[in-house]
Write a protein that holds these residues in place. Structure first.
Motif, PDB file in Angstrom:
ATOM      1  N   GLU A 129      11.169   9.651  -0.771  1.00  0.00           N
ATOM      2  CA  GLU A 129      10.912   9.741   0.662  1.00  0.00           C
ATOM      3  C   GLU A 129       9.646   8.992   1.063  1.00  0.00           C
ATOM      4  OE1 GLU A 129      12.816  10.869   2.876  1.00  0.00           O
ATOM      5  OE2 GLU A 129      14.285  12.039   1.758  1.00  0.00           O
ATOM      6  N   LEU A 130       8.749   8.773   0.127  1.00  0.00           N
ATOM      7  CA  LEU A 130       7.506   8.062   0.426  1.00  0.00           C
ATOM      8  C   LEU A 130       7.675   6.548   0.417  1.00  0.00           C
ATOM      9  CD1 LEU A 130       4.911  10.111  -1.674  1.00  0.00           C
ATOM     10  CD2 LEU A 130       5.382  10.291   0.767  1.00  0.00           C
TER      11      LEU A 130
ATOM     12  N   ALA B 270       0.827  -1.211   0.000  1.00  0.00           N
ATOM     13  CA  ALA B 270       0.000   0.000   0.000  1.00  0.00           C
ATOM     14  C   ALA B 270       0.862   1.262   0.000  1.00  0.00           C
ATOM     15  CB  ALA B 270      -0.928  -0.016   1.223  1.00  0.00           C
ATOM     16  N   ALA B 271       1.958   1.261   0.784  1.00  0.00           N
ATOM     17  CA  ALA B 271       2.846   2.422   0.827  1.00  0.00           C
ATOM     18  C   ALA B 271       3.501   2.656  -0.524  1.00  0.00           C
ATOM     19  CB  ALA B 271       3.910   2.222   1.906  1.00  0.00           C
ATOM     20  N   ASN B 272       3.906   1.583  -1.189  1.00  0.00           N
ATOM     21  CA  ASN B 272       4.517   1.724  -2.511  1.00  0.00           C
ATOM     22  C   ASN B 272       3.499   2.155  -3.564  1.00  0.00           C
ATOM     23  OD1 ASN B 272       7.527   0.762  -2.642  1.00  0.00           O
ATOM     24  ND2 ASN B 272       6.541  -0.657  -1.232  1.00  0.00           N
ATOM     25  N   GLU B 273       2.276   1.656  -3.451  1.00  0.00           N
ATOM     26  CA  GLU B 273       1.221   2.080  -4.386  1.00  0.00           C
ATOM     27  C   GLU B 273       0.941   3.580  -4.220  1.00  0.00           C
ATOM     28  OE1 GLU B 273      -0.360   0.557  -6.764  1.00  0.00           O
ATOM     29  OE2 GLU B 273      -0.342  -1.603  -6.403  1.00  0.00           O
ATOM     30  N   PHE B 274       0.940   4.065  -2.987  1.00  0.00           N
ATOM     31  CA  PHE B 274       0.710   5.487  -2.744  1.00  0.00           C
ATOM     32  C   PHE B 274       1.844   6.321  -3.333  1.00  0.00           C
ATOM     33  CE2 PHE B 274       1.351   9.242   0.010  1.00  0.00           C
ATOM     34  CZ  PHE B 274       0.171   9.913  -0.269  1.00  0.00           C
ATOM     35  N   ALA B 275       3.091   5.889  -3.110  1.00  0.00           N
ATOM     36  CA  ALA B 275       4.237   6.610  -3.671  1.00  0.00           C
ATOM     37  C   ALA B 275       4.185   6.610  -5.190  1.00  0.00           C
ATOM     38  CB  ALA B 275       5.532   5.976  -3.183  1.00  0.00           C
ATOM     39  N   MET B 276       3.794   5.485  -5.769  1.00  0.00           N
ATOM     40  CA  MET B 276       3.677   5.395  -7.225  1.00  0.00           C
ATOM     41  C   MET B 276       2.622   6.358  -7.760  1.00  0.00           C
ATOM     42  SD  MET B 276       1.704   2.561  -9.347  1.00  0.00           S
ATOM     43  CE  MET B 276       0.285   3.540  -8.832  1.00  0.00           C
ATOM     44  N   PHE B 277       1.465   6.422  -7.078  1.00  0.00           N
ATOM     45  CA  PHE B 277       0.394   7.318  -7.533  1.00  0.00           C
ATOM     46  C   PHE B 277       0.826   8.777  -7.425  1.00  0.00           C
ATOM     47  CE2 PHE B 277      -3.371   9.928  -6.787  1.00  0.00           C
ATOM     48  CZ  PHE B 277      -4.147   9.577  -7.889  1.00  0.00           C
ATOM     49  N   MET B 278       1.510   9.133  -6.343  1.00  0.00           N
ATOM     50  CA  MET B 278       1.980  10.499  -6.196  1.00  0.00           C
ATOM     51  C   MET B 278       3.021  10.844  -7.254  1.00  0.00           C
ATOM     52  SD  MET B 278       0.173  11.751  -3.821  1.00  0.00           S
ATOM     53  CE  MET B 278       1.026  13.330  -3.656  1.00  0.00           C
ATOM     54  N   ALA B 279       3.855   9.860  -7.622  1.00  0.00           N
ATOM     55  CA  ALA B 279       4.826  10.077  -8.694  1.00  0.00           C
ATOM     56  C   ALA B 279       4.116  10.313 -10.019  1.00  0.00           C
ATOM     57  CB  ALA B 279       5.769   8.882  -8.795  1.00  0.00           C
ATOM     58  N   LEU B 280       3.068   9.546 -10.293  1.00  0.00           N
ATOM     59  CA  LEU B 280       2.294   9.756 -11.516  1.00  0.00           C
ATOM     60  C   LEU B 280       1.628  11.130 -11.518  1.00  0.00           C
ATOM     61  CD1 LEU B 280       0.524   6.303 -12.004  1.00  0.00           C
ATOM     62  CD2 LEU B 280       2.279   7.299 -13.473  1.00  0.00           C
ATOM     63  N   ALA B 281       1.102  11.545 -10.367  1.00  0.00           N
ATOM     64  CA  ALA B 281       0.417  12.841 -10.292  1.00  0.00           C
ATOM     65  C   ALA B 281       1.381  13.992 -10.532  1.00  0.00           C
ATOM     66  CB  ALA B 281      -0.261  12.982  -8.930  1.00  0.00           C
ATOM     67  N   ALA B 282       2.532  13.992  -9.853  1.00  0.00           N
ATOM     68  CA  ALA B 282       3.476  15.098  -9.977  1.00  0.00           C
ATOM     69  C   ALA B 282       4.150  15.113 -11.347  1.00  0.00           C
ATOM     70  CB  ALA B 282       4.528  15.009  -8.872  1.00  0.00           C
ATOM     71  N   ASN B 283       4.639  13.952 -11.806  1.00  0.00           N
ATOM     72  CA  ASN B 283       5.259  13.890 -13.128  1.00  0.00           C
ATOM     73  C   ASN B 283       4.259  14.190 -14.225  1.00  0.00           C
ATOM     74  OD1 ASN B 283       8.175  12.958 -12.827  1.00  0.00           O
ATOM     75  ND2 ASN B 283       7.140  11.416 -11.596  1.00  0.00           N
TER      76      ASN B 283
ATOM     77  N   GLY C  59       5.454  12.682   5.410  1.00  0.00           N
ATOM     78  CA  GLY C  59       4.335  13.619   5.424  1.00  0.00           C
ATOM     79  C   GLY C  59       4.633  14.888   4.653  1.00  0.00           C
ATOM     80  N   LYS C  60       5.816  15.470   4.905  1.00  0.00           N
ATOM     81  CA  LYS C  60       6.200  16.683   4.179  1.00  0.00           C
ATOM     82  C   LYS C  60       6.426  16.400   2.703  1.00  0.00           C
ATOM     83  CE  LYS C  60       8.324  19.005   8.135  1.00  0.00           C
ATOM     84  NZ  LYS C  60       9.567  19.574   8.701  1.00  0.00           N
ATOM     85  N   ALA C  61       6.936  15.197   2.392  1.00  0.00           N
ATOM     86  CA  ALA C  61       7.140  14.836   0.994  1.00  0.00           C
ATOM     87  C   ALA C  61       5.812  14.743   0.251  1.00  0.00           C
ATOM     88  CB  ALA C  61       7.895  13.512   0.900  1.00  0.00           C
ATOM     89  N   ALA C  62       4.801  14.150   0.897  1.00  0.00           N
ATOM     90  CA  ALA C  62       3.480  14.059   0.270  1.00  0.00           C
ATOM     91  C   ALA C  62       2.882  15.442   0.040  1.00  0.00           C
ATOM     92  CB  ALA C  62       2.549  13.212   1.134  1.00  0.00           C
ATOM     93  N   LEU C  63       3.015  16.331   1.024  1.00  0.00           N
ATOM     94  CA  LEU C  63       2.513  17.693   0.853  1.00  0.00           C
ATOM     95  C   LEU C  63       3.257  18.421  -0.263  1.00  0.00           C
ATOM     96  CD1 LEU C  63       2.054  18.800   4.583  1.00  0.00           C
ATOM     97  CD2 LEU C  63       0.273  18.154   2.937  1.00  0.00           C
ATOM     98  N   ALA C  64       4.571  18.190  -0.358  1.00  0.00           N
ATOM     99  CA  ALA C  64       5.353  18.821  -1.415  1.00  0.00           C
ATOM    100  C   ALA C  64       4.900  18.344  -2.788  1.00  0.00           C
ATOM    101  CB  ALA C  64       6.831  18.534  -1.214  1.00  0.00           C
TER     102      ALA C  64
END
Length: 293
Positions: free
Chosen positions: A229-230, A169-182, A259-264
């Motif tokens: 960081e995620l 789940a943590a890796n899926e969240f990091a992956m989704f955030m990477a897709l969103a930002a990129n 937490g700060k990485a997700a907000l960033a």
């Protein structure tokens, strides 16, 4: 029916009588539905899915073809693949595959002046297409990450237990955030330049990877720093020496918490989306068409 006519006919002209918010939501859904249908009909979806599934083969090959697979840790293999393949390589790749085309495809095909003559807020047009990109790319890369996790359970130290599923789940969240930002960054490139893929490759795979290795604060200007960081670590430092080394390393690279990485990453995505909407609002695409013809 021509491709231009097909694009325009798919996107209905919503009525304004129901109120501003209802009108905006209807425009958002229309843009999302049109973009989703067009993306799923492209052959590049099949190509992107095939490329995204390549990491699944690595733990399977290690489990069934390697003679010393008992010494390979499924946890380490999955963690490395999630960090280096899914988040580090495939997330930017899918952003360049799909998000650069959110605006860039209509600019290149010279259909955007007709698209933007519809009675639709330009922000709804952009955000609806961006949501379609997140859905398609998230489904492709999320499925690849899950199948990679499942394949890695054939190796020791990883299983479908609470700890393993938590890491997934943590890796899926990091992956989704990477897709969103990129994706937001690639969308912005598609709106402002005629060569978004070339510039995107140079930034995401060139300058960004160099910046994260340079000591100091240069890596704060990259997306990769925050997505890394995620990601959870493969193993926890258990000895006092390892803890001290980790603390020193974090001080040297200016450690940022999850937490700060997700907000960033949320702020980066929002900033590039806002900039893209602003560019679409002010840019004279009809003039670009005339100049390029």
């Amino acid at each position: 029916m021509s491709q231009t006519a097909e694009k325009i006919s798919i996107l209905p002209a919503p009525a304004r009588a129901a109120g501003p918010m209802s009108h905006y939501n209807q425009c958002l859904r229309a843009s999302f539905g049109q973009s989703l249908m067009l993306m799923l009909r492209r052959q590049r979806v099949i190509l992107a899915a095939a490329i995204a599934m390549l990491p699944v083969l690595i733990p399977l090959a290690m489990a069934f073809l390697s003679s010393n697979h008992a010494g390979d840790s499924g946890l380490d293999v999955f963690t490395r693949l999630a960090r280096e393949a899914h988040v580090g390589v495939l997330a930017p790749l899918l952003a360049l595959f799909f998000a650069t085309m959110i605006v860039g495809e209509d600019v290149e095909g010279r259909t955007i002046p007709l698209m933007l003559t519809r009675p639709m807020p330009r922000s709804a047009w952009v955000l609806g297409r961006y949501a379609a990109y997140l859905l398609v790319s998230g489904a492709i890369l999320g499925s690849s990450l899950f199948l990679t996790f499942a394949a890695s359970t054939a190796l020791p130290d990883l299983a479908f237990d609470s700890d393993g599923l938590g890491r997934l789940a943590a890796n899926e969240f990091a992956m989704f955030m990477a897709l969103a930002a990129n994706g937001a960054f690639a969308l912005f490139l598609g709106a402002v330049t005629r060569r978004p893929i070339i510039i995107g490759v140079l930034v995401l795979y060139g300058w960004q990877r160099i910046a994260v290795t340079v000591p100091g604060i240069v890596d704060f200007l990259t997306i990769l720093k925050y997505t890394n960081e995620l990601l959870p670590a493969a193993v926890q430092a258990t000895t006092e020496a390892a803890r001290e080394e980790l603390t020193t390393f974090r001080r040297q690279v200016y450690y940022v918490g999850a937490g700060k990485a997700a907000l960033a990453l949320i702020a980066i995505s929002a900033a590039f989306l806002a900039a893209s909407v602003w560019v679409v609002r002010i840019r004279e695409y009809a003039t670009d068409r005339a100049a390029g013809s």
